[in-house]
Design a protein around this motif. Structure first.
Motif, PDB file in Angstrom:
ATOM      1  N   CYS A 297       0.878  -1.163   0.000  1.00 42.69           N
ATOM      2  CA  CYS A 297       0.000   0.000   0.000  1.00 42.69           C
ATOM      3  C   CYS A 297       0.919   1.217   0.000  1.00 42.69           C
ATOM      4  CB  CYS A 297      -0.901  -0.006   1.234  1.00 42.69           C
ATOM      5  SG  CYS A 297      -1.888   1.494   1.438  1.00 42.69           S
ATOM      6  N   LEU A 298       0.851   2.022  -1.039  1.00 43.33           N
ATOM      7  CA  LEU A 298       1.807   3.106  -1.230  1.00 43.33           C
ATOM      8  C   LEU A 298       1.244   4.451  -0.796  1.00 43.33           C
ATOM      9  CD1 LEU A 298       3.074   2.161  -4.818  1.00 43.33           C
ATOM     10  CD2 LEU A 298       4.080   1.525  -2.617  1.00 43.33           C
ATOM     11  N   PHE A 299       2.070   5.202  -0.050  1.00 41.80           N
ATOM     12  CA  PHE A 299       1.749   6.588   0.300  1.00 41.80           C
ATOM     13  C   PHE A 299       2.757   7.507  -0.388  1.00 41.80           C
ATOM     14  CE2 PHE A 299      -1.174   4.879   3.200  1.00 41.80           C
ATOM     15  CZ  PHE A 299      -1.938   5.896   3.754  1.00 41.80           C
ATOM     16  N   PHE A 300       2.283   8.680  -0.787  1.00 38.83           N
ATOM     17  CA  PHE A 300       3.095   9.633  -1.544  1.00 38.83           C
ATOM     18  C   PHE A 300       3.173  10.961  -0.797  1.00 38.83           C
ATOM     19  CE2 PHE A 300       1.254   6.561  -4.412  1.00 38.83           C
ATOM     20  CZ  PHE A 300       2.302   6.224  -5.252  1.00 38.83           C
ATOM     21  N   PRO A 301       4.173  11.795  -1.082  1.00 40.83           N
ATOM     22  CA  PRO A 301       4.299  13.078  -0.381  1.00 40.83           C
ATOM     23  C   PRO A 301       3.040  13.929  -0.535  1.00 40.83           C
ATOM     24  CG  PRO A 301       6.313  12.578  -1.580  1.00 40.83           C
ATOM     25  CD  PRO A 301       5.319  11.547  -1.987  1.00 40.83           C
ATOM     26  N   LEU A 302       2.631  14.555   0.575  1.00 42.75           N
ATOM     27  CA  LEU A 302       1.420  15.372   0.579  1.00 42.75           C
ATOM     28  C   LEU A 302       1.473  16.469  -0.476  1.00 42.75           C
ATOM     29  CD1 LEU A 302      -1.299  16.175   1.833  1.00 42.75           C
ATOM     30  CD2 LEU A 302      -0.033  17.409   3.614  1.00 42.75           C
ATOM     31  N   GLU A 303       2.682  16.987  -0.752  1.00 39.93           N
ATOM     32  CA  GLU A 303       2.815  18.046  -1.754  1.00 39.93           C
ATOM     33  C   GLU A 303       2.322  17.596  -3.131  1.00 39.93           C
ATOM     34  OE1 GLU A 303       6.624  18.515   0.824  1.00 39.93           O
ATOM     35  OE2 GLU A 303       5.075  17.008   0.401  1.00 39.93           O
ATOM     36  N   THR A 304       2.270  16.286  -3.342  1.00 43.49           N
ATOM     37  CA  THR A 304       1.873  15.756  -4.648  1.00 43.49           C
ATOM     38  C   THR A 304       0.448  15.201  -4.636  1.00 43.49           C
ATOM     39  OG1 THR A 304       2.740  13.523  -4.242  1.00 43.49           O
ATOM     40  CG2 THR A 304       4.286  15.163  -5.101  1.00 43.49           C
ATOM     41  N   TRP A 305      -0.375  15.685  -3.725  1.00 47.99           N
ATOM     42  CA  TRP A 305      -1.730  15.127  -3.581  1.00 47.99           C
ATOM     43  C   TRP A 305      -2.534  15.201  -4.871  1.00 47.99           C
ATOM     44  CZ3 TRP A 305      -6.089  17.837  -4.649  1.00 47.99           C
ATOM     45  CH2 TRP A 305      -6.004  19.233  -4.677  1.00 47.99           C
ATOM     46  N   SER A 306      -2.390  16.290  -5.638  1.00 48.15           N
ATOM     47  CA  SER A 306      -3.184  16.420  -6.862  1.00 48.15           C
ATOM     48  C   SER A 306      -2.771  15.386  -7.904  1.00 48.15           C
ATOM     49  CB  SER A 306      -3.064  17.834  -7.441  1.00 48.15           C
ATOM     50  OG  SER A 306      -1.721  18.137  -7.772  1.00 48.15           O
ATOM     51  N   ARG A 307      -1.510  15.015  -7.890  1.00 42.78           N
ATOM     52  CA  ARG A 307      -1.035  13.980  -8.809  1.00 42.78           C
ATOM     53  C   ARG A 307      -1.658  12.633  -8.459  1.00 42.78           C
ATOM     54  NH1 ARG A 307       5.416  12.875 -10.096  1.00 42.78           N
ATOM     55  NH2 ARG A 307       5.138  11.195 -11.619  1.00 42.78           N
ATOM     56  N   VAL A 315      -7.500   5.242 -12.579  1.00 44.17           N
ATOM     57  CA  VAL A 315      -7.388   3.782 -12.444  1.00 44.17           C
ATOM     58  C   VAL A 315      -7.936   3.232 -11.136  1.00 44.17           C
ATOM     59  CG1 VAL A 315      -5.382   3.736 -13.964  1.00 44.17           C
ATOM     60  CG2 VAL A 315      -5.034   3.926 -11.496  1.00 44.17           C
ATOM     61  N   GLY A 316      -8.323   4.104 -10.204  1.00 49.76           N
ATOM     62  CA  GLY A 316      -8.783   3.634  -8.905  1.00 49.76           C
ATOM     63  C   GLY A 316      -7.630   3.405  -7.941  1.00 49.76           C
ATOM     64  N   HIS A 317      -7.948   2.958  -6.741  1.00 46.91           N
ATOM     65  CA  HIS A 317      -6.912   2.722  -5.726  1.00 46.91           C
ATOM     66  C   HIS A 317      -6.184   1.387  -5.946  1.00 46.91           C
ATOM     67  CE1 HIS A 317      -7.357   6.070  -2.878  1.00 46.91           C
ATOM     68  NE2 HIS A 317      -8.642   6.036  -3.161  1.00 46.91           N
ATOM     69  N   SER A 318      -6.899   0.386  -6.426  1.00 44.48           N
ATOM     70  CA  SER A 318      -6.287  -0.938  -6.592  1.00 44.48           C
ATOM     71  C   SER A 318      -5.694  -1.068  -7.985  1.00 44.48           C
ATOM     72  CB  SER A 318      -7.337  -2.026  -6.354  1.00 44.48           C
ATOM     73  OG  SER A 318      -7.772  -2.024  -5.011  1.00 44.48           O
ATOM     74  N   ILE A 319      -4.366  -1.030  -8.066  1.00 41.59           N
ATOM     75  CA  ILE A 319      -3.676  -1.227  -9.337  1.00 41.59           C
ATOM     76  C   ILE A 319      -3.734  -2.702  -9.731  1.00 41.59           C
ATOM     77  CG2 ILE A 319      -1.480  -1.005 -10.548  1.00 41.59           C
ATOM     78  CD1 ILE A 319      -2.763   1.664  -9.862  1.00 41.59           C
ATOM     79  N   GLY A 327      -2.507   6.788   0.112  1.00 40.15           N
ATOM     80  CA  GLY A 327      -2.802   8.184   0.362  1.00 40.15           C
ATOM     81  C   GLY A 327      -1.554   9.032   0.328  1.00 40.15           C
ATOM     82  N   VAL A 328      -1.560  10.091   1.133  1.00 41.49           N
ATOM     83  CA  VAL A 328      -0.449  11.045   1.135  1.00 41.49           C
ATOM     84  C   VAL A 328       0.079  11.236   2.553  1.00 41.49           C
ATOM     85  CG1 VAL A 328      -1.060  12.277  -0.975  1.00 41.49           C
ATOM     86  CG2 VAL A 328      -2.172  12.913   1.178  1.00 41.49           C
ATOM     87  N   LYS A 329       1.362  11.604   2.648  1.00 42.52           N
ATOM     88  CA  LYS A 329       2.026  11.713   3.944  1.00 42.52           C
ATOM     89  C   LYS A 329       2.867  12.973   4.025  1.00 42.52           C
ATOM     90  CE  LYS A 329       5.577  10.246   6.984  1.00 42.52           C
ATOM     91  NZ  LYS A 329       6.948   9.716   7.043  1.00 42.52           N
ATOM     92  N   ALA A 330       2.924  13.560   5.212  1.00 42.08           N
ATOM     93  CA  ALA A 330       3.768  14.742   5.446  1.00 42.08           C
ATOM     94  C   ALA A 330       4.450  14.620   6.798  1.00 42.08           C
ATOM     95  CB  ALA A 330       2.927  16.011   5.385  1.00 42.08           C
ATOM     96  N   PHE A 331       5.415  15.504   7.029  1.00 40.64           N
ATOM     97  CA  PHE A 331       6.141  15.581   8.296  1.00 40.64           C
ATOM     98  C   PHE A 331       5.705  16.844   9.042  1.00 40.64           C
ATOM     99  CE2 PHE A 331       8.834  12.996   5.648  1.00 40.64           C
ATOM    100  CZ  PHE A 331       9.390  12.062   6.501  1.00 40.64           C
ATOM    101  N   ALA A 332       5.544  16.711  10.364  1.00 39.53           N
ATOM    102  CA  ALA A 332       5.238  17.883  11.185  1.00 39.53           C
ATOM    103  C   ALA A 332       6.357  18.215  12.157  1.00 39.53           C
ATOM    104  CB  ALA A 332       3.930  17.668  11.959  1.00 39.53           C
ATOM    105  N   ASP A 333       7.216  17.257  12.465  1.00 35.99           N
ATOM    106  CA  ASP A 333       8.404  17.535  13.274  1.00 35.99           C
ATOM    107  C   ASP A 333       9.482  16.531  12.927  1.00 35.99           C
ATOM    108  OD1 ASP A 333       7.499  15.251  14.587  1.00 35.99           O
ATOM    109  OD2 ASP A 333       7.509  16.122  16.604  1.00 35.99           O
ATOM    110  N   LEU A 376      -8.776  11.643  -0.341  1.00 34.04           N
ATOM    111  CA  LEU A 376      -7.490  10.975  -0.169  1.00 34.04           C
ATOM    112  C   LEU A 376      -7.177  10.819   1.317  1.00 34.04           C
ATOM    113  CD1 LEU A 376      -5.330  12.802  -2.880  1.00 34.04           C
ATOM    114  CD2 LEU A 376      -6.430  10.564  -3.066  1.00 34.04           C
ATOM    115  N   GLN A 377      -6.671   9.661   1.699  1.00 28.10           N
ATOM    116  CA  GLN A 377      -6.275   9.436   3.085  1.00 28.10           C
ATOM    117  C   GLN A 377      -4.995  10.204   3.384  1.00 28.10           C
ATOM    118  OE1 GLN A 377      -5.377   5.370   4.165  1.00 28.10           O
ATOM    119  NE2 GLN A 377      -5.824   5.708   6.331  1.00 28.10           N
ATOM    120  N   VAL A 378      -4.932  10.829   4.560  1.00 27.35           N
ATOM    121  CA  VAL A 378      -3.784  11.647   4.949  1.00 27.35           C
ATOM    122  C   VAL A 378      -3.112  11.033   6.178  1.00 27.35           C
ATOM    123  CG1 VAL A 378      -2.980  13.933   5.673  1.00 27.35           C
ATOM    124  CG2 VAL A 378      -4.858  13.724   4.014  1.00 27.35           C
TER     125      VAL A 378
END
Length: 576
Positions: A297-307, A315-319, A327-333, A376-378
């Motif tokens: 299950c792949l998560f991508f940088p939040l900055e690329t959420w629109s991509r 294609v949906g979530h299941s390739i 979903g997307v992931k970011a850092f807060a600290d 999108l899941q964050v």
């Protein structure tokens, strides 16, 4: 007048056709409609102690598999109806079986790459740290990079390494060695010079260049400052990354992991394109060429959420059965080990330091709001108590603006929590994605940096999170810690290593049932995969693990077991 002979022929033919039609109708109904062919299993597993992670039938002794899917789960007599002449049977002689483990937080290709580079995990002496680097230099051409990672300065007494430790033995080779937590790295003077880092260099936003009292860079770079050197490290080839996936998959299967949630080759300040490059160059290649061996299950940088939104819309979530776009992931600290996690109170060893924000809050909020608005899941990295409260507040605000729905926001790590914060996870429906074995790595460090009372009362609150009805999802953060779900289960149960005399806040220990669920069905729910995996339930994929023990009491008391075999879709993949 018509010929009576022809009339007779016509009548006879009509009657024959009518009788044939009636016969065919009867044959069709009696042979095909009323008596369908029975469904038979390809494979049944019997005489086992099966922990299903399914509350409707917590334990079973047998299960039947057909075409990679669980057909029936229960006692042996309930499976007899699906046993045919071609059904294979495996008698496990009482061995424990659990669902395939899900590691809720890994950096899979990074872990595989580290297996191919210098490794420092477990090194507990400065001399050994230096020796390994000196040995590596002997086999390298001048100008080639020395790469590796996984060092933990707490293991050799706490002194942070500096470029001066290794400059004499690496005069012609740039060196880059990230710390075990991935939020700090050591560069030698050759690498610093190549990156243009000197006394006049300014700290980038969200990062720190560590310096001596006179302002000279020590070689240590924290969080986004690491990009200053990383941008000069030669990019890895596609073949190297593909090999890393295969090595990482082999290790995961050996440990009983059949699914991982992969957060990519990414840390604050580095290129947000890397996870996308690995998606296309590595994962899709492996999928199309039949080389995928574990589910991701792949998560991508939040900055690329629109991509990600655009890809999901297409294609949906299941390739495929192997790849799910999460979903997307970011850092807060940052991290505790690099003194960059944010706290309400300062670090004991740095009284003026409260931590380092690695993201602009307003920007983080706006991106989260937009990503969530597009379903999108964050997931957001938060270590310190102040950061966890900040992200919970932000999630609450997004929920208020975008409305109530099943969004399963995640906080990655949730290591140190202020009083009352654990309950807020359950109240807001936030997933606590935690890594039990970080507790073992952080015990001494947390005590030194936070003080004994703060570390004991507010760190790794597994029990409190469960009591507050939070969904607890276990992972390893490999290669930060070893990928080893049975070790994580044991740590969550005992909260101590075998070498410790006492447990770290034993009141936060959890049961073996809860620990196993955190690595199976709860981990599946945390990434929207609970309809397909996470429990040994009819209709789900037949991913499961056979353990080495047949004693549930022993396993439940101390978590002592090893992986004997791993199955994916009903096929044994370890040992292969």
């Amino acid at each position: 007048m018509k010929n009576p002979y022809y009339s007779f022929i016509w009548v006879s033919a009509s009657l024959a056709i009518l009788l044939l039609a009636l016969s065919l109708s009867y044959f069709s109904k009696s042979q095909w409609t009323s008596s369908p062919m029975p469904i038979t299993a390809d494979f049944i597993l019997t005489n086992a102690l099966i922990f299903t992670s399914d509350d409707t039938i917590p334990f079973a002794d047998s299960m039947a598999i057909r075409r990679g899917t669980l057909l029936r789960v229960g006692n042996y007599s309930s499976l007899k109806a699906v046993v045919g002449s071609g059904t294979k049977e495996l008698n496990l002689n009482g061995k424990i079986v659990v669902p395939g483990f899900i590691d809720s937080h890994v950096h899979l290709i990074s872990g595989g790459l580290q297996l191919m580079q210098l490794q420092f995990r477990g090194v507990n002496k400065k001399d050994e740290f230096v020796r390994r680097i000196a040995e590596a230099v002997q086999n390298r051409k001048p100008g080639s990079w020395i790469l590796g990672g996984g060092w933990n300065n707490d293991l050799w007494g706490g002194d942070l390494p500096t470029a001066s430790w290794i400059d004499d033995i690496t005069p012609n080779n740039p060196v880059w060695l990230p710390r075990t937590d991935g939020h700090m790295g050591l560069a030698n003077s050759v690498a610093l010079k190549l990156a243009g880092i000197n006394n006049l260099s300014k700290d980038p936003d969200g990062g720190t260049i560590m310096r001596t009292a006179s302002g000279v860079p020590t070689g240590l770079l924290i969080d986004s400052a690491m990009k200053l050197v990383v941008s000069y490290v030669p990019e890895l080839s596609i073949d190297q990354r593909r090999e890393a996936l295969q090595r990482a998959s082999s290790l995961a299967l050996m440990k009983g992991v059949t699914t991982v949630v992969d957060f990519g080759r990414y840390f604050p300040g580095t290129s947000v394109d890397r996870p996308w490059e690995d998606f296309s160059d590595v994962y899709q290649w492996a999928d199309s060429s039949g080389k995928m061996r574990i589910r991701v299950c792949l998560f991508f940088p939040l900055e690329t959420w629109s991509r990600l939104r655009d890809v999901v819309n297409q294609v949906g979530h299941s390739i495929s059965k192997w790849i799910y776009l999460g979903g997307v992931k970011a850092f807060a600290d940052g991290s505790l080990g690099s003194n960059s996690a944010m706290f309400y109170e300062p670090y004991v060893d740095e009284p003026q330091n409260y931590g380092l924000p690695v993201a602009d809050y307003e920007k983080l909020f706006n991106m989260t709001l937009a990503a969530d608005n597009h379903m999108l899941q964050v997931a957001i990295h938060a270590i310190g108590d102040r950061t966890n409260d900040m992200i919970l507040d932000m999630y609450a605000s997004v929920i208020s603006k975008n409305g109530i729905r099943d969004r399963r926001f995640r906080i990655e790590h949730a290591q140190h929590l202020a009083p009352g914060t654990a309950d807020r996870f359950g109240e807001l429906g936030i997933i606590a994605s935690v890594q039990p074995d970080h507790l073992l790595d952080d015990f001494e460090s947390a005590t030194k940096k936070l003080g004994f009372d703060r570390a004991q009362k507010g760190s790794y609150l597994f029990g409190s999170l469960l009591s507050g009805n939070a969904t607890l999802a276990f992972g390893s953060d490999w290669p930060v810690a070893n990928i080893n779900p049975l070790g994580g289960v044991r740590t969550a149960m005992t909260r101590k290593s075998p070498a410790w005399e006492n447990a770290w806040n034993p009141y936060e220990s959890i049961s073996v049932h809860d620990a196993l669920k955190a690595h199976t069905i709860s981990a599946a729910r945390a990434c929207f995969l609970d309809k397909d995996i996470g429990s040994l339930s009819p209709g789900k994929l037949a991913d499961f693990v056979v353990l080495s023990t047949d004693s549930w009491d022993e396993f439940a008391s101390v978590g002592s077991a090893s992986v004997e075999a791993t199955y994916v879709a009903g096929i044994q993949v370890y040992p292969s």
